[in-house]
Design a protein around this motif. Structure first.
Motif, PDB file in Angstrom:
ATOM      1  N   THR A  52       0.718  -1.064   0.171  1.00 21.61           N
ATOM      2  CA  THR A  52       0.060  -0.063   0.134  1.00 21.61           C
ATOM      3  C   THR A  52       0.784   1.184   0.080  1.00 21.61           C
ATOM      4  N   PHE A  53       1.944   1.139   0.844  1.00 16.54           N
ATOM      5  CA  PHE A  53       2.721   2.373   0.698  1.00 16.54           C
ATOM      6  C   PHE A  53       3.364   2.667  -0.638  1.00 16.54           C
ATOM      7  N   ASP A  54       4.012   1.669  -0.941  1.00 12.57           N
ATOM      8  CA  ASP A  54       4.612   1.612  -2.355  1.00 12.57           C
ATOM      9  C   ASP A  54       3.669   2.046  -3.478  1.00 12.57           C
ATOM     10  N   ARG A  55       2.402   2.120  -3.360  1.00 14.22           N
ATOM     11  CA  ARG A  55       1.312   2.401  -4.213  1.00 14.22           C
ATOM     12  C   ARG A  55       1.169   3.771  -3.975  1.00 14.22           C
ATOM     13  N   LEU A  56       1.059   4.519  -2.717  1.00 14.39           N
ATOM     14  CA  LEU A  56       0.994   5.759  -2.278  1.00 14.39           C
ATOM     15  C   LEU A  56       2.148   6.433  -2.791  1.00 14.39           C
ATOM     16  N   ASP A  57       3.219   5.992  -2.719  1.00 11.52           N
ATOM     17  CA  ASP A  57       4.826   6.714  -3.107  1.00 11.52           C
ATOM     18  C   ASP A  57       4.658   6.906  -4.548  1.00 11.52           C
ATOM     19  N   ARG A  58       4.517   5.640  -5.302  1.00 14.00           N
ATOM     20  CA  ARG A  58       4.386   5.931  -6.750  1.00 14.00           C
ATOM     21  C   ARG A  58       3.433   6.912  -7.324  1.00 14.00           C
ATOM     22  N   ALA A  59       2.143   6.869  -6.646  1.00 11.50           N
ATOM     23  CA  ALA A  59       1.140   7.810  -6.891  1.00 11.50           C
ATOM     24  C   ALA A  59       1.736   9.433  -6.617  1.00 11.50           C
ATOM     25  N   LEU A  60       2.343   9.643  -5.323  1.00  7.89           N
ATOM     26  CA  LEU A  60       2.863  10.987  -5.352  1.00  7.89           C
ATOM     27  C   LEU A  60       4.070  11.354  -6.171  1.00  7.89           C
ATOM     28  N   ASP A  61       4.813  10.258  -6.374  1.00  8.28           N
ATOM     29  CA  ASP A  61       6.054  10.548  -7.401  1.00  8.28           C
ATOM     30  C   ASP A  61       5.478  11.000  -8.665  1.00  8.28           C
ATOM     31  N   GLY A  62       4.408  10.179  -9.056  1.00  6.05           N
ATOM     32  CA  GLY A  62       4.025  10.468 -10.453  1.00  6.05           C
ATOM     33  C   GLY A  62       3.179  11.610 -10.615  1.00  6.05           C
ATOM     34  N   ALA A  63       2.538  12.053  -9.594  1.00  4.30           N
ATOM     35  CA  ALA A  63       1.879  13.357  -9.508  1.00  4.30           C
ATOM     36  C   ALA A  63       2.836  14.564  -9.501  1.00  4.30           C
ATOM     37  N   VAL A  64       3.861  14.461  -8.781  1.00  4.35           N
ATOM     38  CA  VAL A  64       4.970  15.296  -8.707  1.00  4.35           C
ATOM     39  C   VAL A  64       5.776  15.610 -10.259  1.00  4.35           C
ATOM     40  N   THR A  65       6.281  14.472 -10.551  1.00  9.28           N
ATOM     41  CA  THR A  65       6.933  14.401 -11.807  1.00  9.28           C
ATOM     42  C   THR A  65       5.896  15.098 -12.996  1.00  9.28           C
ATOM     43  N   ASP A  66       4.586  14.701 -13.176  1.00  8.14           N
ATOM     44  CA  ASP A  66       3.720  15.431 -13.971  1.00  8.14           C
ATOM     45  C   ASP A  66       3.562  16.959 -13.663  1.00  8.14           C
ATOM     46  N   SER A  67       3.586  17.376 -12.524  1.00  4.87           N
ATOM     47  CA  SER A  67       3.367  18.785 -12.403  1.00  4.87           C
ATOM     48  C   SER A  67       4.941  19.450 -12.812  1.00  4.87           C
ATOM     49  N   GLN A  68       5.838  18.842 -12.520  1.00  3.02           N
ATOM     50  CA  GLN A  68       7.309  19.322 -13.127  1.00  3.02           C
ATOM     51  C   GLN A  68       7.215  19.536 -14.342  1.00  3.02           C
ATOM     52  N   ASN A  69       6.919  18.582 -15.061  1.00  6.48           N
ATOM     53  CA  ASN A  69       6.820  18.590 -16.600  1.00  6.48           C
ATOM     54  C   ASN A  69       5.935  19.607 -17.255  1.00  6.48           C
ATOM     55  N   ARG A  70       4.585  19.593 -16.500  1.00  9.45           N
ATOM     56  CA  ARG A  70       3.772  20.766 -16.827  1.00  9.45           C
ATOM     57  C   ARG A  70       4.233  22.014 -16.491  1.00  9.45           C
ATOM     58  N   PHE A  71       4.928  22.259 -15.408  1.00  6.27           N
ATOM     59  CA  PHE A  71       5.334  23.646 -15.055  1.00  6.27           C
ATOM     60  C   PHE A  71       6.670  24.111 -16.107  1.00  6.27           C
ATOM     61  N   THR A  72       7.288  23.146 -16.381  1.00 10.28           N
ATOM     62  CA  THR A  72       8.336  23.642 -17.291  1.00 10.28           C
ATOM     63  C   THR A  72       7.738  23.749 -18.884  1.00 10.28           C
ATOM     64  N   ARG A  73       6.649  23.078 -19.145  1.00  5.49           N
ATOM     65  CA  ARG A  73       6.232  23.323 -20.495  1.00  5.49           C
ATOM     66  C   ARG A  73       5.438  24.686 -20.495  1.00  5.49           C
ATOM     67  N   GLN A  74       4.884  24.937 -19.395  1.00  2.37           N
ATOM     68  CA  GLN A  74       3.937  26.085 -19.289  1.00  2.37           C
ATOM     69  C   GLN A  74       4.755  27.459 -19.218  1.00  2.37           C
ATOM     70  N   VAL A  75       6.097  27.481 -18.657  1.00  3.70           N
ATOM     71  CA  VAL A  75       6.787  28.363 -18.596  1.00  3.70           C
ATOM     72  C   VAL A  75       7.526  28.587 -19.924  1.00  3.70           C
ATOM     73  N   SER A  76       7.924  27.649 -20.809  1.00  7.48           N
ATOM     74  CA  SER A  76       8.199  27.709 -22.186  1.00  7.48           C
ATOM     75  C   SER A  76       6.986  28.383 -22.927  1.00  7.48           C
ATOM     76  N   ASP A  77       5.920  27.918 -22.720  1.00  2.81           N
ATOM     77  CA  ASP A  77       4.946  28.668 -23.415  1.00  2.81           C
ATOM     78  C   ASP A  77       4.590  30.044 -23.029  1.00  2.81           C
ATOM     79  N   ALA A  78       4.824  30.395 -22.012  1.00  3.31           N
ATOM     80  CA  ALA A  78       4.698  31.795 -21.460  1.00  3.31           C
ATOM     81  C   ALA A  78       5.835  32.774 -21.965  1.00  3.31           C
ATOM     82  N   ALA A  79       6.909  32.064 -22.257  1.00  2.02           N
ATOM     83  CA  ALA A  79       8.237  32.748 -22.884  1.00  2.02           C
ATOM     84  C   ALA A  79       7.943  32.881 -24.437  1.00  2.02           C
ATOM     85  N   GLU A  80       7.152  32.287 -25.056  1.00  3.46           N
ATOM     86  CA  GLU A  80       7.077  32.151 -26.420  1.00  3.46           C
ATOM     87  C   GLU A  80       6.533  33.452 -27.336  1.00  3.46           C
TER      88      GLU A  80
END
Length: 478
Positions: free
Chosen positions: A418-446
């Motif tokens: 159960t904890f591994d599933r929780l950790d994977r979910a948190l890690d995936g959510a953080v990674t998705d937010s990081q990638n989206r943040f980088t992409r959106q900042v690039s879009d802001a500079a365009e």
């Protein structure tokens, strides 16, 4: 007596010398009186007044163009800092924190090997399962340490300030100390020596009192840097100054048109009209680009950066709670400190030990935010509450001496899954937010990338048209 002839003597006449001409002395007082007089005489006639208007208009147009150009470069530099420096440093520091927290939790879980052997049924299948689990645990620890070390190296290549560099030096200096203590603990644990637990606790203290606080300080320092860069990229002061510069320039263009109308009785000066159109194009393009950039950057902050930081904090707190649970199991429930630390970590997530939700906490705040992944966040809460229910069962088993086996098997079985599933979910959510943040900042500079060229071209053309329009009127007086 014979007279002697008289001989003439040659007399050399020195060359005539020209007296030196005294050099003219610069009369400052006379010059200070003469220059204003000449200036007044020059602007007293229409051609001189037109030249004055020409120079003034050129200065205003150059000032406006410079202000637009400088503001664009400042915002582009700020966005680069957000995306490639401060933002990336925050992400890497959080990755270091998460990897090292996971390593500490895994190192603590390794100490269940003797306990699981003592509580196993002694069948070959049980022993094989225990052996495989211990191998996976050891591999997980090594992977987490390697990930942290690699990320620390990435941080050294970023442009950190002196204070952050000092914290990075703490990481580089203390991480070998921690791994050395863990290795001693592992060696003693394999040999069946009880001193292994002491080395593990010392290592965990180094981790949570020195290493992880250094990573947190790097995150905080770069968060401040990111906030400053965000302010530079959305500065209202810059916009106010640009509005003032545009207003003064527009007034200068209008005054020049009015003056030419009064002098020449011509309603419009076409080159000046074209210059005004260039100014409107440059300012309008800039205003649209700045507005789009600010809106996109605000979306990046609200939909990506804020959830990213809250979810990363939540993962750290969850891993801390997992370490505390492992330490409590190692002590067979006889140490109150891990239980107190566990409660603190869960409260920081925004939950009670029994799974009840508190008004505030990192995970509670993250779940309440909007964003593309808003529907996935309640699943993280459900995983956490399920793990807390399993932890409660583990705690009850530890309170009963003859149920130690149940506590260990529950924690290593359903608890780990159960904890591994929780950790994977948190890690995936953080990674998705990081990638989206980088992409959106690039879009802001365009929208800002073509702006410097647009500003330079429109400013030069506007100045040329303004000079040409006034010069045509000056030529009429020749």
């Amino acid at each position: 007596m014979t007279a002697q002839p008289v001989t003439s003597r040659s007399v050399t006449t020195p060359p005539a010398t020209t007296p030196p001409v005294p050099s003219p002395r610069l009369d400052i007082r006379a010059l200070s009186r003469e220059l204003p007089r000449r200036a007044r005489n020059a602007v007293a006639v229409t051609p001189g007044r037109l030249r004055l208007y020409s120079l003034s208009l050129t200065g205003l147009l150059a000032l406006l163009g410079t202000a637009l150009f400088a503001t664009t470069l400042i915002r582009l530099d700020a966005l680069n800092t957000i995306r490639n420096q401060a933002g990336r440093s925050i992400v890497d520091a959080q990755r270091v924190h998460a990897a090292l927290s996971d390593a500490d939790a895994t190192a603590a879980a390794e100490f269940f090997a003797p306990v699981t052997v003592l509580t196993s049924n002694g069948t070959p299948a049980d022993e094989r399962a225990i052996h495989d689990r211990n191998l996976r645990t050891a591999a997980g620890y090594d992977t987490s340490i390697a990930t942290a070390a690699e990320t620390i190296q990435e941080l050294t290549r970023l442009n950190l300030d002196a204070t952050a560099e000092k914290q990075l030096a703490v990481l580089a200096r203390q991480l070998p100390v921690y791994t050395g203590l863990v290795e001693r603990a592992r060696d003693n644990n394999r040999a069946g020596n009880s001193s292994g637990e002491g080395y593990l606790r010392k290592g965990s203290q180094v981790m949570w009192q020195q290493i992880l606080p250094a990573a947190d300080r790097i995150t905080a320092l770069n968060a401040d840097r990111l906030d400053h860069a965000y302010q530079d990229a959305t500065s209202g002061t810059d916009e106010d100054l640009l509005i003032l510069a545009f207003t003064v320039t527009a007034a200068g263009l209008a005054a020049t048109q009015l003056m030419l109308f009064r002098r020449t009785k011509r309603i419009l000066n076409l080159p000046l009209v074209a210059a005004s159109a260039c100014v409107l194009i440059g300012v309008g393009w800039s205003a649209t680009a700045f507005s789009t950039q600010q809106a996109r950057l605000a979306d990046a902050r609200d939909a990506s950066y804020t959830p990213m930081t809250l979810l990363a904090q939540s993962r750290v707190f969850a891993l801390r709670a997992r370490v505390d649970e492992s330490l409590s199991l190692i002590a067979f429930g006889n140490d109150a400190q891990p239980d107190a630390d566990f409660t603190t970590a869960i409260n920081q997530l925004g939950f009670e030990k029994d799974g009840g939700q508190l008004p505030e906490g990192s995970l509670v705040q993250a779940i309440a935010l909007d964003g593309p992944d808003v529907r996935a966040r309640p699943g993280i809460r459900n995983d956490l509450q399920e793990w807390l229910a399993i932890h409660h069962a583990v705690t009850e088993s530890l309170a009963t001496p003859d149920k130690l086996k149940d506590a260990v098997t529950t924690s290593l079985g359903r608890g780990t899954e159960t904890f591994d599933r929780l950790d994977r979910a948190l890690d995936g959510a953080v990674t998705d937010s990081q990638n989206r943040f980088t992409r959106q900042v690039s879009d802001a500079a365009e929208p800002l990338h073509p702006l410097p060229a647009v500003v330079v071209i429109t400013t030069i053309v506007a100045i040329g048209l303004g000079l040409a329009g006034i010069q045509r009127r000056i030529n009429e007086y020749r």
